[in-house]
Scaffold this motif. Structure first.
Motif, short mmCIF file in Angstrom:
data_model
loop_
_atom_site.label_atom_id
_atom_site.label_comp_id
_atom_site.label_asym_id
_atom_site.label_seq_id
_atom_site.Cartn_x
_atom_site.Cartn_y
_atom_site.Cartn_z
N GLU A 73 0.73 -1.67 -0.03
CA GLU A 73 -0.02 0.13 0.21
C GLU A 73 0.70 1.68 0.02
O GLU A 73 2.07 0.96 0.47
CB GLU A 73 -0.88 0.29 1.34
N TYR A 74 0.00 2.48 -0.57
CA TYR A 74 1.11 3.22 -0.80
C TYR A 74 0.49 4.72 0.33
O TYR A 74 -1.02 4.05 0.55
CB TYR A 74 0.95 3.85 -1.44
N PHE A 75 1.25 5.48 0.85
CA PHE A 75 0.71 6.66 2.15
C PHE A 75 1.26 7.60 2.37
O PHE A 75 1.81 7.90 1.11
CB PHE A 75 0.89 5.69 3.75
N TYR A 76 -0.10 8.55 1.84
CA TYR A 76 0.59 10.03 2.25
C TYR A 76 0.97 10.88 3.48
O TYR A 76 -0.47 10.34 4.04
CB TYR A 76 -0.11 10.86 1.17
N ALA A 77 2.03 11.79 3.48
CA ALA A 77 2.18 12.10 5.24
C ALA A 77 2.47 13.94 4.93
O ALA A 77 3.55 13.52 4.52
CB ALA A 77 3.07 11.12 5.85
N GLY A 78 1.61 14.64 5.17
CA GLY A 78 1.53 15.91 4.98
C GLY A 78 2.39 16.55 5.65
O GLY A 78 3.08 17.71 5.82
N THR A 79 1.53 16.11 7.31
CA THR A 79 2.20 16.66 8.45
C THR A 79 2.95 15.52 9.06
O THR A 79 3.24 14.52 9.22
CB THR A 79 1.12 17.09 8.96
N ALA A 80 3.76 15.83 10.18
CA ALA A 80 4.35 14.52 11.16
C ALA A 80 3.48 14.50 11.90
O ALA A 80 3.46 13.01 11.86
CB ALA A 80 5.12 15.61 12.58
N ALA A 81 2.45 14.25 12.35
CA ALA A 81 1.25 13.96 13.04
C ALA A 81 0.46 13.04 11.94
O ALA A 81 0.41 12.00 12.49
CB ALA A 81 0.36 14.60 12.85
N ASP A 82 0.34 13.27 10.23
CA ASP A 82 0.17 11.87 9.74
C ASP A 82 1.28 11.16 9.61
O ASP A 82 0.59 9.83 8.90
CB ASP A 82 0.34 12.79 8.56
N LEU A 83 2.94 11.62 9.46
CA LEU A 83 3.45 10.30 9.90
C LEU A 83 3.61 9.54 10.99
O LEU A 83 3.51 7.96 10.65
CB LEU A 83 4.66 11.47 9.44
N HIS A 84 2.67 9.66 11.37
CA HIS A 84 3.08 9.31 13.47
C HIS A 84 2.13 8.11 12.75
O HIS A 84 2.55 6.43 12.79
CB HIS A 84 3.15 9.61 14.02
N LYS A 85 0.94 9.10 11.82
CA LYS A 85 -0.59 7.89 12.38
C LYS A 85 -0.17 7.08 11.24
O LYS A 85 -0.46 5.69 11.21
CB LYS A 85 -1.25 8.45 11.93
N VAL A 86 0.68 7.25 9.96
CA VAL A 86 0.97 6.18 8.72
C VAL A 86 1.83 4.83 9.15
O VAL A 86 1.78 3.84 9.28
CB VAL A 86 1.92 6.71 7.72
N TYR A 87 2.81 5.72 10.30
CA TYR A 87 4.05 4.20 10.99
C TYR A 87 2.75 3.71 12.34
O TYR A 87 3.12 2.04 11.91
CB TYR A 87 4.73 5.49 11.54
N GLU A 88 1.86 4.20 12.86
CA GLU A 88 1.17 3.57 13.26
C GLU A 88 -0.18 1.79 12.38
O GLU A 88 0.58 1.25 13.10
CB GLU A 88 -0.26 4.28 14.15
N THR A 89 -0.09 2.81 12.18
CA THR A 89 -0.90 1.86 11.00
C THR A 89 -0.49 0.82 10.30
O THR A 89 -0.69 -0.09 10.33
CB THR A 89 -1.59 2.86 9.84
N LEU A 90 0.92 0.94 9.73
CA LEU A 90 1.73 0.05 9.59
C LEU A 90 2.42 -0.93 10.70
O LEU A 90 2.21 -1.89 10.42
CB LEU A 90 2.78 0.72 8.55
N SER A 91 2.06 -0.27 11.75
CA SER A 91 2.56 -1.22 12.61
C SER A 91 1.75 -2.38 13.23
O SER A 91 2.23 -3.60 13.17
CB SER A 91 3.33 -0.22 13.87
N SER A 92 -0.08 -1.90 13.31
CA SER A 92 -0.92 -2.94 13.59
C SER A 92 -0.80 -4.10 12.10
O SER A 92 -1.50 -5.35 12.99
CB SER A 92 -1.82 -2.26 13.51
#
Length: 351
Positions: free
Chosen positions: A294-313
């Motif tokens: 999957e591809y994820f877009y992170a426009g902010t630091a908060a978005d980036l943390h959410k992306v990594y949380e999603t990937l972790s799960s």
């Protein structure tokens, strides 16, 4: 829910026949009971004092029989189970554009913080490797379970010029398959622990001992490892990332891509020079799609943390189609045992 042996489900049609037989036996018992002269004996025989109790054990037994027949059909259900992935490679862009401050405090610092938080949340048995790429790719840390070593490697990133996303993927594959003969010398500086081999365009997926290219496997079928690539720009040098993604797909390795920065592009200047950077979302989406990731877009630091949380799960828990016949068999055994116990408790017999 699906079944491996659905033919056994036809036997469930016998349950209405058993229910009809049970009703006939009850009617026959009532006809026999009215022949007794004593009204108290009639009531006892007919079960007027505990009418509902007399039906509970047979109903439980019929449910147990139904559960056994479903178990015999070998049902399959999609369940969330612990992932079998044991190794994750973080490939992080360290090109000069990662100095941009549109993601606070800047893109690189936000990526470092999010990557370390991601590692903390992983199970301790998962090994993680770190690849840094810009104009070339370097293996910052071999796959390890030591979080301190991983944090040190991430903190040691140095910004460089150029963006070689394909090199980052290829070096990540070399870290996952150190004996595959992938020539990392052509991707950047030689890295200890990996042998030199033939040029990359000749060995990408070959067995170096025999020189034979193994048959490709279905994309995403290699469940022991995954690659997460984070970048904020488009390729300016190095291996074509689409070709590198195909190599990963042929080995069944998923490459999850994370895009940071602006899609339209912007000019970033520092230390007396400037450059135009633009996030190549199309390529990142193609890389992810080709490798069944999957591809994820992170426009902010908060978005980036959410992306990594999603990937972790998603990397530690995955949905799998699993046979659950044993659960239905356990249910059937429990219902049958409960039916027998209630019959003994209320009527001092199992019948």
């Amino acid at each position: 829910m699906t079944f491996l042996w659905p033919e056994f489900l036809w036997l469930l049609l016998a349950l209405p026949l058993l229910i009809a037989l049970y009703v006939l036996l009850l009617l026959r018992r009532r006809r026999l009971a009215v022949r007794y002269a004593s009204l108290s004996i009639v009531r006892e025989a007919a079960g007027f004092g505990h009418a509902w109790r007399r039906h509970v054990p047979p109903v439980l037994f019929l449910l147990a029989l139904a559960a056994m027949l479903v178990a015999a059909a070998r049902p399959l259900a999609t369940l969330a189970l612990p992932s079998q992935r044991q190794t994750i490679i973080l490939a992080i862009d360290v090109s000069g554009s990662m100095r941009a401050a549109d993601v606070k405090p800047n893109r690189l610092a936000a990526a470092q913080q999010a990557a370390k938080a991601f590692i903390k949340d992983l199970p301790r048995h998962v090994r993680v490797g770190v690849v840094a790429f810009a104009g070339s790719a370097q293996l910052a840390q071999l796959p390890t379970q030591n979080h301190d070593d991983l944090f040190s490697a991430i903190d040691s990133f140095q910004l460089q010029r150029g963006t070689a996303t394909g090199n980052g993927i290829m070096l990540s594959l070399a870290a996952l398959f150190p004996d595959a003969g992938i020539d990392i010398a052509s991707l950047g500086q030689p890295t200890a622990g990996f042998p030199r081999a033939q040029p990359i365009d000749r060995v990408t997926a070959e067995d170096p001992a025999r020189g034979i290219k193994p048959a490709p496997v279905p994309p995403g079928s290699y469940t022991s490892a995954a690659i997460i690539m984070l970048t904020d720009g488009q390729r300016t040098t190095g291996v074509d990332p689409i070709e590198a993604a195909q190599v990963a797909a042929d080995r069944g390795v998923r490459v999850y891509t994370v895009g940071v920065g602006t899609v339209d592009g912007e000019t970033i200047g520092f230390e007396g020079w400037s450059m135009r950077v633009r996030l190549d979302e199309d390529t990142l989406k193609t890389v992810a799609t080709r490798t069944a990731a999957e591809y994820f877009y992170a426009g902010t630091a908060a978005d980036l943390h959410k992306v990594y949380e999603t990937l972790s799960s998603r990397l530690t828990v995955e949905k799998k189609e699993t046979e659950v016949a044993s659960l239905f068999a356990l249910l059937a055994a429990g219902l049958a045992l409960l039916s027998a116990l209630l019959s003994l408790w209320w009527f001092n017999r199992i019948a």
